[in-house]
Write a protein that holds these residues in place. Structure first.
Motif, PDB file in Angstrom:
ATOM      1  N   SER A 144      -4.986   6.674  -1.660  1.00  0.00           N
ATOM      2  CA  SER A 144      -4.360   5.386  -1.519  1.00  0.00           C
ATOM      3  C   SER A 144      -4.180   4.526  -2.553  1.00  0.00           C
ATOM      4  CB  SER A 144      -4.889   4.564  -0.227  1.00  0.00           C
ATOM      5  OG  SER A 144      -6.284   4.186  -0.783  1.00  0.00           O
TER       6      SER A 144
ATOM      7  N   GLY B 251      -0.176   3.735   9.604  1.00  0.00           N
ATOM      8  CA  GLY B 251      -1.094   3.807   8.693  1.00  0.00           C
ATOM      9  C   GLY B 251      -2.684   4.405   9.278  1.00  0.00           C
TER      10      GLY B 251
ATOM     11  N   GLY C 178      -5.852  -1.372   0.872  1.00  0.00           N
ATOM     12  CA  GLY C 178      -5.664  -0.068   0.708  1.00  0.00           C
ATOM     13  C   GLY C 178      -6.833   0.824   0.868  1.00  0.00           C
TER      14      GLY C 178
ATOM     15  N   ILE D 165      -5.626   2.505   7.359  1.00  0.00           N
ATOM     16  CA  ILE D 165      -5.406   1.870   6.022  1.00  0.00           C
ATOM     17  C   ILE D 165      -5.326   0.586   6.061  1.00  0.00           C
ATOM     18  CG2 ILE D 165      -4.046   1.642   3.731  1.00  0.00           C
ATOM     19  CD1 ILE D 165      -2.614   4.347   4.887  1.00  0.00           C
TER      20      ILE D 165
ATOM     21  N   ASN E  68       0.829  -1.167   0.037  1.00  0.00           N
ATOM     22  CA  ASN E  68      -0.012   0.065   0.009  1.00  0.00           C
ATOM     23  C   ASN E  68       0.783   1.101  -0.171  1.00  0.00           C
ATOM     24  OD1 ASN E  68      -2.490  -1.323   0.165  1.00  0.00           O
ATOM     25  ND2 ASN E  68      -2.197  -1.698   2.448  1.00  0.00           N
ATOM     26  N   SER E  69       0.487   2.214  -0.836  1.00  0.00           N
ATOM     27  CA  SER E  69       1.261   3.568  -0.860  1.00  0.00           C
ATOM     28  C   SER E  69       0.115   4.573  -0.738  1.00  0.00           C
ATOM     29  CB  SER E  69       2.120   3.785  -1.993  1.00  0.00           C
ATOM     30  OG  SER E  69       1.413   3.452  -3.306  1.00  0.00           O
ATOM     31  N   CYS E  70       0.521   5.866  -0.518  1.00  0.00           N
ATOM     32  CA  CYS E  70      -0.475   6.913  -0.336  1.00  0.00           C
ATOM     33  C   CYS E  70       0.605   8.177  -1.016  1.00  0.00           C
ATOM     34  CB  CYS E  70      -0.912   7.425   1.026  1.00  0.00           C
ATOM     35  SG  CYS E  70      -1.835   6.020   1.563  1.00  0.00           S
TER      36      CYS E  70
END
Length: 214
Positions: free
Chosen positions: A135, A167, A209, A205, A111-113
């Motif tokens: 996200s 998160g 995601g 999160i 997962n990335s934001c």
């Protein structure tokens, strides 16, 4: 005998210089590696205080405006179509809106934001400043969360937030009522002491995601 001593002395000096150069090279390489690691680290926790340098209050328009005009990006139709969580007043960007990328964060489970800021317009053409966290799973946009929503329409609205390493996201929503009304609902002046309402919401999160309220 003198010649042998001179040769040994020169050899010792040359060896010492080489050793010092090797140590300097090793230190330089080590510093380069450390800098690389530092760049790769997430800039977390990240708070609303750190984003203040990107916007300012415009007295002429009585609105918060983005203070940077370069490197702005257009919203895609997909970004516009995905609902924005905690969007209390349903103030969304459109295809003409432009945003600024502020930060990117990596979390577990791929997962990335991406943290963005932009101006858009609400009812009665009121200019609004939004700070938003998007996200992603890989390169696929999964969810959107409104962290800050700043504007004034009789009542002043704004938020503060914190994004944590685990998160979790904490958002504090504020509404400030400065105005005095008569029985007919007309504005007759300003209150000596504004009425401030604070609401706190928290999200995390999840593995997919998604921003989930906790």
């Amino acid at each position: 005998m003198k010649n042998i001593l001179l040769i040994l002395s020169y050899t010792a000096i040359l060896f010492s210089c080489k050793e010092n150069n090797d140590q300097k090279k090793e230190t330089k390489n080590s510093a380069k590696i450390n800098n690389t690691v530092k760049i790769m680290e997430n800039n977390l926790p990240y708070t609303s205080e750190q984003i203040k340098k990107y916007y300012r209050f415009n007295n002429d328009e009585s609105a918060y405006i983005l203070d940077i005009k370069d490197h702005l990006l257009n919203f895609t139709q997909n970004e516009i179509n995905i609902p924005i969580k905690e969007n209390d007043f349903d103030i969304k960007p459109n295809t003409k809106s432009k945003y600024l990328n502020i930060e990117a964060f990596n979390f577990s489970n791929n997962n990335s934001c991406k943290l963005i800021v932009y101006n858009t317009y609400g009812e009665n053409d009121i200019q609004v400043l939004n700070v938003q966290l998007n996200s992603y799973k890989g390169n696929l946009l999964i969810d959107q969360l409104l962290l800050d929503n700043r504007f004034t329409f009789e009542t002043e609205y704004y938020r503060t937030f914190t994004i944590n390493k685990d998160g979790t996201i904490k958002i504090k929503k504020y509404s400030v009522d400065n105005l005095e009304y008569n029985e007919s609902g007309d504005i007759i002046g300003k209150k000596q002491k504004p009425e401030i309402t604070e609401t706190i919401v928290e999200y995390k999160i999840d593995n997919d995601g998604k921003f989930v309220k906790i």
